[in-house]
Design an enzyme around this catalytic site. Structure first.
Site, PDB file in Angstrom:
ATOM      1  N   GLU A 123       6.639  -6.365   8.097  1.00 18.09           N
ATOM      2  CA  GLU A 123       5.915  -5.690   6.983  1.00 18.09           C
ATOM      3  C   GLU A 123       6.226  -4.178   6.695  1.00 18.09           C
ATOM      4  OE1 GLU A 123       1.753  -5.812   8.457  1.00 18.09           O
ATOM      5  OE2 GLU A 123       1.779  -7.993   8.332  1.00 18.09           O
TER       6      GLU A 123
ATOM      7  N   LYS B 152       0.738  -1.315   0.023  1.00 12.69           N
ATOM      8  CA  LYS B 152       0.138  -0.093   0.112  1.00 12.69           C
ATOM      9  C   LYS B 152       0.810   1.143   0.195  1.00 12.69           C
ATOM     10  CE  LYS B 152      -1.261   1.281   4.890  1.00 12.69           C
ATOM     11  NZ  LYS B 152      -0.791   0.143   5.792  1.00 12.69           N
TER      12      LYS B 152
ATOM     13  N   HIS C 197       1.018  -3.762  14.557  1.00 13.50           N
ATOM     14  CA  HIS C 197       1.832  -2.794  14.154  1.00 13.50           C
ATOM     15  C   HIS C 197       2.079  -1.533  15.105  1.00 13.50           C
ATOM     16  CE1 HIS C 197       2.926   0.466  11.092  1.00 13.50           C
ATOM     17  NE2 HIS C 197       2.354  -0.485  10.154  1.00 13.50           N
TER      18      HIS C 197
HETATM   19  C1  PLP Z   1       0.446   0.273   6.452  1.00 10.55           C
HETATM   20  C2  PLP Z   1       0.664  -1.097   7.098  1.00 10.55           C
HETATM   21  C3  PLP Z   1       2.156  -1.428   7.163  1.00 10.55           C
HETATM   22  C4  PLP Z   1       3.088  -0.758   6.189  1.00 10.55           C
HETATM   23  O1  PLP Z   1       3.493   0.409   7.350  1.00 10.55           O
HETATM   24  P1  PLP Z   1       4.967   1.174   7.369  1.00 10.55           P
HETATM   25  O2  PLP Z   1       4.491   2.344   8.581  1.00 10.55           O
HETATM   26  O3  PLP Z   1       4.591   2.162   6.159  1.00 10.55           O
HETATM   27  O4  PLP Z   1       5.851   0.586   7.520  1.00 10.55           O
HETATM   28  C5  PLP Z   1       2.393  -2.671   7.343  1.00 10.55           C
HETATM   29  N1  PLP Z   1       1.473  -3.580   7.791  1.00 10.55           N
HETATM   30  C6  PLP Z   1       0.233  -3.307   8.055  1.00 10.55           C
HETATM   31  C7  PLP Z   1      -0.857  -4.176   8.226  1.00 10.55           C
HETATM   32  C8  PLP Z   1      -0.304  -1.930   7.652  1.00 10.55           C
HETATM   33  O5  PLP Z   1      -1.511  -1.556   7.736  1.00 10.55           O
END
Ligand code: PLP
Length: 380
Positions: A261, A47, A184
């Site tokens: 991630e 994303k 996260h």
């Molecule tokens: C948006 C998102 C990410 C990426 O986050 P960053 O802060 O850009 O590293 C990873 N995992 C999930 C579930 C997300 O919603």
């Protein structure tokens, strides 16, 4: 980083607004992540910037992918379609996690054939997965502290620590397998304590699950949030990695598979936006430049990502504090109210903005008839 001279040349050739992606920078970010977190397999969060060329470059470098919608899944899956069915199956958990805890029924039905790895964080979702994607492996998303992150990501998702093991046991009772935990800590997390707390919480949930008889978990997904070096206040990645490695090695045996991630950290520094001045006015004594890119377009992060981007001019001259506005008629379309820019810029002169690769072009619209910036890939 692409030199100003090279940027000017590209803008002369392709026009503006332009979004220039440097693939050598993408590869360097991936390599740095692997170097300092050798235990962790990186699942690039698509994303942040879903351009298929970016996905291909990370795929070639050895990355896996975090997707959150069927189109994102297809975007990544394109790269493995050539593999024989058996290899594709062996491969899928190693390469894709579907990390949106809420999945439409249609999506689950579609995903089931791939025996995917998916996250969940509530009882309703267990029922949905059991009914529509029984072949899926599950990862429980935990609610963790997002203190001090630029973008908060915990108010919408995550099982609370008190109900986590109940959910794991319920999924097990329904014949599904919970492979592990995820969290996260919030995007652009400069408060490293968030990771420490979240990894410790995960270890506690692991232990509670074991105590209550569930022993099948073997995976920990430490999510995204790794900060891009937007300015000097962001501590080096190495320091964060040291903290994470210390906690992982202390709390999780070598056999536990560790995923992450990263989205922003992988792509933020890899793109530069070039825009053109299309208007100039003095309003209430302040010099205002109007450019052909704005918050409905490449600078969407100003609104959605709470991110402030700086603009630079190619031309030199005495500077003053100016406003920079986007091209649409909406008064919300403000790129910056305080940029130090030369006062002698003219209509047709170019500005550029660096480190704008994440959460920018990804949410660009066609509002007011202005299309998204043209994307150019260099060092692919
Ligand atoms: C948006 C998102 C990410 C990426 O986050 P960053 O802060 O850009 O590293 C990873 N995992 C999930 C579930 C997300 O919603």
């Amino acid at each position: 980083m692409i030199s100003p001279t090279a940027l000017k040349k590209l803008a002369a050739k392709h026009g503006t607004p332009l979004f220039v992606v440097d693939h050598s920078e993408l590869r360097a970010n991936y390599a740095m992540f692997k170097k300092y977190l050798p235990r962790v397999q990186a699942y690039y969060a698509v994303k942040a910037n879903s351009d298929p060329a970016i996905v291909r470059t990370f795929y070639k470098a050895g990355a896996s992918f975090d997707v959150a919608s069927m189109p994102e899944f297809e975007n990544v899956h394109e790269n493995i379609k050539h593999l024989p069915a058996k290899a594709r199956q062996d491969w899928i958990w190693d390469k894709i996690i579907y990390a949106n805890p809420i999945k439409p029924i249609e999506t689950l039905r579609e995903l089931n054939q791939y025996k995917p790895l998916v996250t969940f964080d509530n009882f309703e979702e267990i029922k949905k997965i059991k009914k529509h994607a029984p072949q899926a492996g599950l990862v429980l998303r935990l609610k963790v502290a997002n203190t001090g992150a630029m973008v908060e990501l915990s108010s919408k998702f995550g099982a609370s620590p008190g109900e986590a093991v109940d959910m794991i046991l319920e999924a097990d009772r329904q014949g599904l397998t919970v492979e592990g935990l995820s969290f996260h800590v919030g995007s652009q997390t400069t408060n490293f304590e968030n990771y420490v707390q979240a990894i410790n919480l995960s270890a506690n949930i692991y232990q509670e699950a074991r105590d209550r008889g569930y022993t099948k978990m073997n995976l920990l997904d430490i999510g995204g949030g790794f900060p891009a070096p937007y300015d000097a206040s962001v501590k080096p990645f190495r320091e964060l990695a040291n903290v994470i490695n210390r906690e992982l090695d202390r709390l999780f045996p070598k056999g536990v598979q560790i995923l992450a991630e990263p989205g922003r950290f992988f792509c933020a520094t890899a793109a530069t936006a070039v825009s053109k001045i299309v208007g100039k006015a003095v309003r209430d004594g302040k010099l205002c430049y109007y450019i052909n890119d704005g918050v409905y377009h490449t600078f969407s992060g100003v609104i959605f990502d709470h991110c402030h981007y700086h603009l630079k001019a190619f031309k030199k001259g005495p500077t003053q504090i100016c406003s920079v506005f986007g091209p649409t008629c909406d008064a919300l379309d403000v790129v910056s109210m305080a940029e130090n820019l030369p006062e002698n810029l003219e209509i047709g002169d170019l500005l550029y903005s660096e480190q704008i690769g994440a959460y920018s072009h990804a949410s660009s619209t066609y509002f007011n008839g202005f299309p998204p910036a043209v994307v150019i890939h260099v060092n692919e």
